[in-house]
Design an enzyme around this catalytic site. Structure first.
Site, PDB file in Angstrom:
ATOM      1  N   PHE A 240      48.066  44.195  40.568  1.00 60.15           N
ATOM      2  CA  PHE A 240      47.047  45.174  40.166  1.00 60.15           C
ATOM      3  C   PHE A 240      45.841  44.515  39.483  1.00 60.15           C
ATOM      4  CE2 PHE A 240      51.223  47.362  39.942  1.00 60.15           C
ATOM      5  CZ  PHE A 240      51.071  48.136  41.075  1.00 60.15           C
ATOM      6  N   ARG A 322      30.253  44.564  38.476  1.00 57.68           N
ATOM      7  CA  ARG A 322      30.711  45.589  39.418  1.00 57.68           C
ATOM      8  C   ARG A 322      30.549  46.989  38.820  1.00 57.68           C
ATOM      9  NH1 ARG A 322      33.699  46.209  44.396  1.00 57.68           N
ATOM     10  NH2 ARG A 322      33.762  43.985  44.754  1.00 57.68           N
ATOM     11  N   GLU A 728      41.831  49.257  46.449  1.00 57.75           N
ATOM     12  CA  GLU A 728      41.283  49.779  45.199  1.00 57.75           C
ATOM     13  C   GLU A 728      40.603  51.148  45.293  1.00 57.75           C
ATOM     14  OE1 GLU A 728      39.229  45.934  44.917  1.00 57.75           O
ATOM     15  OE2 GLU A 728      39.582  46.090  42.769  1.00 57.75           O
TER      16      GLU A 728
HETATM   17  N1  MTE Z   1      49.438  47.843  45.656  1.00 60.62           N
HETATM   18  C1  MTE Z   1      50.630  47.456  45.144  1.00 60.62           C
HETATM   19  N2  MTE Z   1      51.747  48.044  45.596  1.00 60.62           N
HETATM   20  N3  MTE Z   1      50.709  46.512  44.175  1.00 60.62           N
HETATM   21  C2  MTE Z   1      49.578  45.903  43.661  1.00 60.62           C
HETATM   22  O1  MTE Z   1      49.672  45.044  42.792  1.00 60.62           O
HETATM   23  N4  MTE Z   1      47.107  45.753  43.729  1.00 60.62           N
HETATM   24  C3  MTE Z   1      45.870  46.451  44.056  1.00 60.62           C
HETATM   25  C4  MTE Z   1      45.894  46.954  45.496  1.00 60.62           C
HETATM   26  N5  MTE Z   1      47.116  47.651  45.768  1.00 60.62           N
HETATM   27  C5  MTE Z   1      48.305  46.304  44.180  1.00 60.62           C
HETATM   28  C6  MTE Z   1      48.297  47.275  45.208  1.00 60.62           C
HETATM   29  C7  MTE Z   1      44.679  45.634  43.879  1.00 60.62           C
HETATM   30  S1  MTE Z   1      44.025  45.473  42.337  1.00 60.62           S
HETATM   31  C8  MTE Z   1      44.038  45.036  44.930  1.00 60.62           C
HETATM   32  S2  MTE Z   1      42.602  44.188  44.732  1.00 60.62           S
HETATM   33  C9  MTE Z   1      44.589  45.094  46.292  1.00 60.62           C
HETATM   34  O2  MTE Z   1      45.812  45.815  46.345  1.00 60.62           O
HETATM   35  C10 MTE Z   1      44.803  43.658  46.766  1.00 60.62           C
HETATM   36  O3  MTE Z   1      45.400  43.596  48.011  1.00 60.62           O
HETATM   37  P1  MTE Z   1      44.609  43.796  49.398  1.00 60.62           P
HETATM   38  O4  MTE Z   1      43.282  43.135  49.258  1.00 60.62           O
HETATM   39  O5  MTE Z   1      45.483  43.144  50.381  1.00 60.62           O
HETATM   40  O6  MTE Z   1      44.477  45.274  49.589  1.00 60.62           O
HETATM   41  N1  HPA Z   2      36.664  41.845  42.795  1.00 61.67           N
HETATM   42  C1  HPA Z   2      37.896  41.451  42.429  1.00 61.67           C
HETATM   43  N2  HPA Z   2      38.165  40.281  41.935  1.00 61.67           N
HETATM   44  C2  HPA Z   2      37.154  39.417  41.787  1.00 61.67           C
HETATM   45  C3  HPA Z   2      35.858  39.756  42.146  1.00 61.67           C
HETATM   46  C4  HPA Z   2      35.600  41.039  42.673  1.00 61.67           C
HETATM   47  O1  HPA Z   2      34.464  41.399  43.010  1.00 61.67           O
HETATM   48  N3  HPA Z   2      35.082  38.701  41.866  1.00 61.67           N
HETATM   49  C5  HPA Z   2      35.901  37.768  41.349  1.00 61.67           C
HETATM   50  N4  HPA Z   2      37.159  38.193  41.312  1.00 61.67           N
HETATM   51 MO1  MOS Z   3      42.237  43.712  42.385  1.00 62.10          MO
HETATM   52  S1  MOS Z   3      41.532  44.237  40.546  1.00 62.10           S
HETATM   53  O1  MOS Z   3      40.652  43.070  42.853  1.00 62.10           O
HETATM   54  O2  MOS Z   3      43.157  42.346  41.972  1.00 62.10           O
END
Ligand code: MTE
Ligand code: HPA
Ligand code: MOS
Length: 771
Positions: A240, A322, A728
C-alpha cells in the site's frame, strides 16, 4: 472509442477473463510463502530495534551493558557499527541508519539487538539505555510552518490571477480543513532476512515494493558495490505504499547485523514497533479562499497545503507535488494559486500511501464544492458537473489543467450521468430529504463524487521497466519482471499478457519471484503503473521469442513470418498446424533462441520539475461513486448504507481482480476518512499504535449494497491490451463517503452554513460538526 490495438491480432484467450489470482489457492491453504515462512538457515539469529522514547533530543551516549549481559544476546549495533555510509541512501540524504548524535522522533531506531530468539532480542532491546538531553519538539504543522521548519522548500503553482479573480467574484468563501494521515496496516508487517553468502556477497529477502532500492541501500550501508547484494521478494502481504522506501530500513538493519555477527539475521517488527517506527500517509492541513459565480462555477482559488512530512524528506517531495497535481480533481480551476509547505515535524517520516498525495489534493476541492452548493442552495452534484473539465468553447478553454496538461479522453460527463441514472441519484436525494423530515435522531446524506487520477510516476525517469521470458523445452514458460506482487494481482496479469502473446494456455506460464539479479534497476511497483510498465516489458520479451519461432516456422513451411499464428497452444501456418510444444522442441534442435528480454518506457510524458508544468501523466483513470450514509445525531456514529461505483479500467485484463482492487481501494479510503485516527500526544508519542486503538474497517463496515461496474471503453492511449491502471484511483472514490457525511450533517442542521467537519469523520467529529 476503442483504440486500434497495436498488438498483433492473436485471439486473446487469457486476458479479459476473470482468472483467479495466481496465489489465491496457496494463500487460502496457508501454502504461500512470506518472508517469515522461508525455512531458516541453521545459525540464524534475530534482531530487535532499540527505539527513542523522546521526540527530539541530543543523544549523549548509549549504555548497552545490561543488554549484552543477557545470555543469548550476541551484539548490540549502534551508528558506529555501520561500515559504509552512516546515512541511508535516501534521495535527500537526510536520514541516518541509526540515530547518530540526535533523535528526531519517538520510535526512531537508535540501534539493534541481535540474539538467539525474537523474544530475547526484544527483551534485551528494552534494556539498552540511551542517554538523552531532551530538546523542544515541533509537533504541530502550523507551528512548523511558522518556524520555517521544512524538509524541502515550499512550492507554488499558479495560473491566471487568483487574487484578482477573488476580488471580482460574485461570492467568496474561506476556511480551513484538517485531514489526518493513515497507517498502512499491511497484514504482513515489515520484515527482512539477510544472509551472508560466499566472498562477501549478500542475499536479502525483503518484503519490499522496490527490491532495486533495497539493494542500493544495503550496498551503500555495507560499503559494497550494488552487485554484491541480491534482493528477492516473492510476494508481500500488502504494501500500500508503506514498503516503497521504508522496507529498505529493515533490510539495511538486518544486513548490518548479519555482517557484524557473520550469521543470517532476521528482523520482523512487532506491530506496535512498526507503528512507531514507520511513516504513514501524510496528514494535510489546508487554508483556502475561493470565489464563485451564481451557478457555482469556480472563478478563483487560493489554496495553501501544509504537509506534515515528519522528520525527513523520504518521498514527501513527490507526494506533495502529486497533491498539487490533483487539487483540481476533475474540475477546471480558472484562476488558481496553490502553495505547498513541506513541513518538518518530530514524528515518523511520512511516506507513500495509495494515491500518493492525490487523495489529499482532491479532498479539499471536493469539500469546497460541497460548501459552495450549500451556500447557493444548489444540488452538490449539479455544482460538480458545472465545474468539470470540458471541451466547450467559451471565453476560456476549460480542458487544460493548472499545470498545463491537456485533459484528453475525458469521459466524466457521460460516466457521471450514467452513474447518477443507475444509482437513482435524484430520486434518492429527494427521498432522503423527506426521510430526514420524519426522522428525529438518525439523518441520512448522499453524495456523488468523481475521480480523475494521473497515471505515471511524476518523476519521468521511473517510467521504465524490464522483463525476461524463458520458454523451456516442454513449452512451459517462466516470466520474470521488475515489478513486485503485493496482493494486487500484478503477476497474474503479467502471466495473462504473456500467455496471450505466445498463444499458450495461462496454466503454462509462471511468474517467478522479483530478483535484482534478473532485472536490474527496476522502479518501485507503485504509482499504479505495475501492469502498464512490467506487463508491456513482458509482452515485448514474449514477442521477441514469438518472432524467433515465427521466423523459424515460416522457414519450414515456406510462408511469410506474418502468416504464422499463435493461439490456443498451437502454431498455425497456411501449410500446417503444430503444437506450441512441438515447435519449441524443433526450434531448440535448430538452435533458435527460446528466451528474451523486453524493455518498455512510457511515451509522451515530460515535465519541468522547477515549475511543475508539462505532461507528467500518460493518461488519466476516471471513476465516480455515489454513496449514502446515515448518522446518529445523538452520538455522531455513522454508517455507510449504499455505494454504487462506475469505474474506468479501460479494457480490463482481469475483471475479477480489477473489481477486487476497486472494492478494496474504496473500503481502505473509507477507513482513512471515517475510523482510522492517528493521535500523537504532547510528548510526540503516537498513542494509537496498535489495533486496539487504531481502527481499520472490518467486514461489518462494508456497505450492504456495494455495486461496482466497469466503464466499457478501452484506454484511448496505446497501453497494454487497451487497459488502464487500477491500483490507486478507486481509493479516492471514498471521498464520496466524506461528502455524504457532510451532506447528512448539513441536512440535520437544516442551514446553509459551510460544514466544519475534519477527517477522519469519527463519531466525536460528526457530533461536533452538528452543533
Ligand atoms: N492491492 C493489494 N491487495 N495490496 C497492496 O499493497 N497496493 C496499492 C495497489 N493495490 C496494494 C494494492 C498501491 S499503493 C499501488 S501503487 C498499486 O497497488 C501497485 O500495484 P500495481 O501498480 O501493480 O497496480
Ligand atoms: N507515485 C508513487 N510512487 C512514487 C511516485 C509517484 O508518482 N514517484 C516516486 N515514487
Ligand atoms: Mo502506491 S502509494 O504508489 O505504492
Amino acid at each position: 472509442m476503442n483504440a486500434a490495438l497495436p498488438d498483433r491480432a492473436a485471439p486473446r484467450m487469457a486476458s479479459g477473463q476473470s482468472h483467479p489470482h495466481e496465489s489465491a489457492a496457496a494463500q487460502i491453504a496457508g501454502a504461500a510463502t512470506y518472508i517469515d515462512d522461508i525455512p531458516e538457515v541453521r545459525g540464524t539469529l534475530y534482531a530487535a530495534p532499540v527505539l527513542s522514547r523522546v521526540a527530539h533530543g541530543k543523544l549523549l551516549g548509549v549504555d548497552t551493558q545490561a543488554a549484552l549481559a543477557l545470555p543469548g544476546v550476541h551484539a548490540v549495533l549502534l551508528a558506529a557499527d555501520v561500515p559504509g555510509s552512516k546515512m541511508l541512501a535516501a534521495f535527500a540524504g537526510d536520514e541516518p541508519v541509526f540515530a547518530i548524535d540526535s533523535v528526531q522522533h519517538v520510535g526512531q531506531v537508535i540501534g539493534l539487538v541481535v540474539a538467539d530468539s525474537v523474544m530475547l532480542a526484544r527483551r534485551a532491546a528494552r534494556l539498552v539505555a540511551p542517554q538523552m538531553e531532551v530538546l523542544p519538539a515541533v509537533l504541530d504543522v502550523r507551528a512548523a510552518r511558522q518556524a520555517q521548519s521544512f524538509v524541502l522548500p515550499p512550492v507554488t503553482v499558479r495560473r491566471g490571477d487568483a487574487a484578482q479573480a477573488l476580488a471580482s467574484a460574485p461570492h467568496t468563501l474561506h476556511g480551513t480543513l484538517e485531514v489526518g494521515g493513515q497507517e498502512h496496516f499491511y497484514l504482513e508487517g515489515q520484515v527482512a532476512y539477510a544472509l551472508p553468502q560466499e566472498q562477501n556477497q549478500w542475499l536479502i529477502h525483503s518484503s519490499t515494493q522496490h527490491p532495486g532500492e533495497v539493494q542500493h541501500w544495503v550496498a551503500h550501508a555495507l560499503g559494497l558495490d550494488n552487485h554484491a547484494v541480491t534482493v528477492q521478494c516473492r510476494r508481500m502481504g500488502g504494501g500500500f505504499g508503506g514498503k516503497e522506501t521504508q522496507a529498505g530500513h529493515l533490510a539495511v538493519w538486518a544486513a548490518l547485523a548479519a555482517q557484524k555477527v557473520m550469521r543470517p539475521v532476521k528482523l520482523r517488527l512487532d506491530r506496535d514497533d512498526d507503528f512507531l517506527i514507520t511513516g504513514k500517509r501524510h496528514p494535510f492541513s489546508y487554508d483556502y479562499r475561493v470565489g464563485f459565480d451564481n451557478s457555482g462555477r469556480l472563478c478563483g482559488l487560493q489554496l495553501q497545503m501544509l504537509v506534515h512530512c515528519g522528520f525527513s524528506a523520504d518521498l514527501s517531495g513527490p507526494v506533495a507535488d502529486r497533491a498539487i497535481f490533483h487539487a483540481d480533481n476533475a474540475y477546471f480551476l480558472r484562476d488558481v494559486e496553490i502553495t505547498s509547505y513541506r513541513c518538518k515535524l518530530n514524528t515518523q517520516s511520512h511516506t507513500a500511501f495509495r494515491g500518493f498525495g492525490g487523495p489529499q489534493g482532491m479532498i479539499v476541492t471536493e469539500a469546497i464544492l460541497g460548501d459552495i452548493a450549500r451556500h447557493l442552495g444548489l444540488d452538490p452534484l449539479t455544482v460538480r458537473q458545472r465545474n468539470l473539465y470540458s471541451d466547450e468553447i467559451g471565453e476560456v478553454q476549460r480542458n487544460t489543467t493548472h499545470y498545463g496538461m491537456q485533459v484528453e479522453g475525458n469521459i466524466l460527463q457521460p460516466l457521471i450521468s450514467k452513474l447518477a441514472q443507475t444509482a437513482n441519484y435524484s430520486q434518492r436525494r429527494e427521498a432522503i430529504a423527506s426521510w430526514n423530515q420524519n426522522s428525529a435522531v438518525v439523518k441520512r446524506g448522499i453524495a456523488l463524487t468523481p475521480v480523475k487520477f494521473g497515471i505515471s510516476f511524476t518523476a519521468t525517469l521511473f517510467n521504465q521497466a524490464g522483463a525476461l521470458v524463458h520458454v523451456y523445452l516442454d513449452g512451459s514458460v517462466t516470466v520474470n519482471h521488475g515489478g513486485t506482487e503485493m496482493g494486487q494481482g500484478l503477476h497474474t496479469k503479467v502471466a495473462q499478457i504473456v500467455a496471450d502473446e505466445l498463444g499458450v494456455p495461462l496454466a503454462s506460464v509462471q511468474v517467478s519471484a522479483s530478483d535484482t539479479s534478473k532485472i536490474p534497476n527496476a522502479s518501485a511497483t507503485a504509482a499504479s503503473a505495475g501492469t502498464d510498465l512490467n506487463g508491456r516489458a513482458a509482452q515485448f520479451a514474449a514477442r521477441h521469442v514469438r518472432d524467433n519461432l515465427a521466423a523459424f516456422v515460416a522457414g519450414l513451411d515456406g510462408v511469410g513470418a506474418g502468416a504464422v499464428e499463435f493461439a490456443a497452444g498451437q502454431v498455425i501456418t497456411p501449410q500446417a498446424t503444430r503444437s506450441f510444444k512441438d515447435v519449441v522442441a524443433l526450434a531448440y534442435a535448430n538452435r533458435i533462441q527460446l528466451w528474451s528480454d523486453g524493455f518498455y518506457r512510457t511515451p509522451k510524458i515530460h515535465y519541468d520539475k522547477t515549475t511543475l508544468t508539462g505532461r507528467p501523466f500518460y493518461y488519466f483513470a476516471y471513476g465516480a461513486a455515489c454513496t449514502e450514509v446515515a448518522i446518529d445525531t445523538l452520538t455522531g456514529e455513522n454508517r455507510v448504507l449504499r455505494v454504487d461505483i462506475l469505474h474506468d479500467v479501460g479494457r480490463s485484463i482481469n475483471p475479477a481482480i480489477d473489481i477486487g482492487q476497486i472494492e478494496g481501494g474504496f473500503v481502505q479510503g473509507m477507513g482513512w476518512l471515517t475510523s482510522e485516527e492517528l493521535v500523537w500526544n504532547e510528548q510526540g508519542l503516537l498513542t494509537t499504535h496498535a489495533p486496539s486503538t487504531y481502527k481499520i474497517p472490518t467486514a461489518g463496515d462494508v456497505p450492504g449494497h456495494f455495486k461496482v461496474d466497469l466503464w466499457p471503453e478501452a484506454n484511448p492511449e496505446d497501453n497494454v491490451f487497451g487497459s488502464k491502471a487500477v491500483g490507486e484511483p478507486p481509493f479516492m472514490l471514498a471521498i464520496s463517503v466524506f461528502e455524504a457525511l457532510r451532506d447528512a450533517v448539513a441536512q440535520a442542521r437544516g442551514d446553509k452554513q459551510a460544514v466544519k467537519l475534519d477527517a477522519p469523520a469519527t463519531a466525536e467529529r460528526v457530533l461536533a460538526a452538528l452543533s
